[in-house]
Design a protein around this motif. Sequence first.
Motif, mmCIF file in Angstrom:
data_model
loop_
_atom_site.group_PDB
_atom_site.id
_atom_site.type_symbol
_atom_site.label_atom_id
_atom_site.label_comp_id
_atom_site.label_asym_id
_atom_site.label_seq_id
_atom_site.Cartn_x
_atom_site.Cartn_y
_atom_site.Cartn_z
ATOM 1 N N UNK A 56 0.815 -1.215 0.000
ATOM 2 C CA UNK A 56 0.000 0.000 0.000
ATOM 3 C C UNK A 56 0.855 1.273 0.000
ATOM 4 N N UNK A 57 1.920 1.284 0.786
ATOM 5 C CA UNK A 57 2.761 2.478 0.919
ATOM 6 C C UNK A 57 3.737 2.663 -0.232
ATOM 7 N N UNK A 58 4.143 1.568 -0.857
ATOM 8 C CA UNK A 58 5.127 1.664 -1.929
ATOM 9 C C UNK A 58 6.432 2.263 -1.426
ATOM 10 N N UNK A 59 6.891 3.315 -2.081
ATOM 11 C CA UNK A 59 8.166 3.946 -1.718
ATOM 12 C C UNK A 59 8.113 4.665 -0.376
ATOM 13 N N UNK A 60 6.919 4.887 0.138
ATOM 14 C CA UNK A 60 6.783 5.563 1.427
ATOM 15 C C UNK A 60 6.898 4.593 2.609
ATOM 16 N N UNK A 61 6.997 3.292 2.309
ATOM 17 C CA UNK A 61 7.110 2.295 3.376
ATOM 18 C C UNK A 61 8.497 2.390 3.994
ATOM 19 N N UNK A 62 8.526 2.534 5.308
ATOM 20 C CA UNK A 62 9.793 2.682 6.019
ATOM 21 C C UNK A 62 10.112 1.468 6.865
ATOM 22 N N UNK A 63 10.368 1.716 8.137
ATOM 23 C CA UNK A 63 10.726 0.655 9.081
ATOM 24 C C UNK A 63 9.476 0.047 9.707
ATOM 25 N N UNK A 64 9.600 -1.220 10.064
ATOM 26 C CA UNK A 64 8.521 -1.915 10.766
ATOM 27 C C UNK A 64 9.163 -2.633 11.949
ATOM 28 N N UNK A 65 8.826 -2.209 13.158
ATOM 29 C CA UNK A 65 9.393 -2.776 14.378
ATOM 30 C C UNK A 65 8.301 -3.448 15.193
ATOM 31 N N UNK A 66 8.668 -4.541 15.834
ATOM 32 C CA UNK A 66 7.791 -5.242 16.770
ATOM 33 C C UNK A 66 8.553 -5.367 18.079
ATOM 34 N N UNK A 67 7.907 -4.975 19.176
ATOM 35 C CA UNK A 67 8.504 -5.144 20.500
ATOM 36 C C UNK A 67 7.639 -6.125 21.269
ATOM 37 N N UNK A 68 8.258 -7.198 21.732
ATOM 38 C CA UNK A 68 7.556 -8.227 22.498
ATOM 39 C C UNK A 68 7.897 -8.021 23.967
ATOM 40 N N UNK A 69 6.861 -7.954 24.776
ATOM 41 C CA UNK A 69 7.101 -7.751 26.200
ATOM 42 C C UNK A 69 6.084 -8.545 27.021
ATOM 43 N N UNK A 89 10.321 -12.688 9.345
ATOM 44 C CA UNK A 89 10.468 -11.261 9.643
ATOM 45 C C UNK A 89 11.759 -10.720 9.047
ATOM 46 N N UNK A 90 12.791 -11.517 9.064
ATOM 47 C CA UNK A 90 14.068 -11.107 8.483
ATOM 48 C C UNK A 90 13.922 -10.898 6.982
ATOM 49 N N UNK A 91 13.213 -11.790 6.313
ATOM 50 C CA UNK A 91 12.993 -11.664 4.870
ATOM 51 C C UNK A 91 12.177 -10.424 4.526
ATOM 52 N N UNK A 92 11.266 -10.028 5.428
ATOM 53 C CA UNK A 92 10.421 -8.865 5.205
ATOM 54 C C UNK A 92 11.041 -7.576 5.786
ATOM 55 N N UNK A 93 12.253 -7.667 6.277
ATOM 56 C CA UNK A 93 12.962 -6.518 6.856
ATOM 57 C C UNK A 93 12.209 -5.922 8.043
ATOM 58 N N UNK A 94 11.647 -6.803 8.859
ATOM 59 C CA UNK A 94 10.965 -6.386 10.088
ATOM 60 C C UNK A 94 11.923 -6.667 11.240
ATOM 61 N N UNK A 95 12.112 -5.671 12.100
ATOM 62 C CA UNK A 95 12.969 -5.860 13.267
ATOM 63 C C UNK A 95 12.094 -6.249 14.449
ATOM 64 N N UNK A 96 12.484 -7.340 15.112
ATOM 65 C CA UNK A 96 11.735 -7.799 16.280
ATOM 66 C C UNK A 96 12.626 -7.645 17.503
ATOM 67 N N UNK A 97 12.086 -6.932 18.490
ATOM 68 C CA UNK A 97 12.794 -6.689 19.739
ATOM 69 C C UNK A 97 12.080 -7.417 20.864
ATOM 70 N N UNK A 98 12.821 -7.710 21.909
ATOM 71 C CA UNK A 98 12.233 -8.276 23.111
ATOM 72 C C UNK A 98 12.651 -7.365 24.264
ATOM 73 N N UNK A 99 11.734 -7.165 25.185
ATOM 74 C CA UNK A 99 11.959 -6.266 26.313
ATOM 75 C C UNK A 99 12.892 -6.907 27.341
ATOM 76 N N UNK A 100 13.967 -6.198 27.642
ATOM 77 C CA UNK A 100 14.936 -6.687 28.625
ATOM 78 C C UNK A 100 14.346 -6.811 30.014
ATOM 79 N N UNK A 101 13.459 -5.906 30.379
ATOM 80 C CA UNK A 101 12.816 -5.989 31.698
ATOM 81 C C UNK A 101 11.986 -7.266 31.790
ATOM 82 N N UNK A 102 11.263 -7.584 30.730
ATOM 83 C CA UNK A 102 10.449 -8.813 30.711
ATOM 84 C C UNK A 102 11.338 -10.046 30.812
#
Length: 140
Positions: A56-69, A89-102
């Motif tokens: 949908x965004x085409x060239x306007x599509x930027x970063x996509x982050x997921x934070x799991x907590x 997620x790696x193939x789709x250039x999505x960064x997945x983070x996990x919360x250190x506190x969790x």
Amino acid sequence: MKNTIIILSTLFLFILGTTTSQSQNSYPKKNNYLILSKNIQQLKPILLTAKELAKEDGKKYGDFYVIICGKTVNNIENNTDFISLLEKTTLQHIKVFVCGISLNNSNISADQIPSNLEITDNGILYGFQLIKKGFISLTI
């Protein structure tokens, strides 16, 4: 007369400078997305959503982050379905983070989670920092 010319010239340059800076600010920016999730089962629909937004965004599509907590971090280690989705997620250039506190609250060390997960010290704080940078955010 001389003062009038100087005043008009200064006014013209001021208006020109303001117009130029406004047009530079209206240059299309990237759409960056953030999902804060307390359920790793949501990763599959998140991948589908990211794929559709990229189209949908085409060239306007930027970063996509997921934070799991939260307590769901207990289900990450050796979860083959989750690890398979992480590879996508790696193939789709999505960064997945996990919360250190969790992780700390669940007594899970960094070497117990998949290597393609990034750890952020405080997932909620990092989420707010990304929102302040203009990320579009959703919590699920």
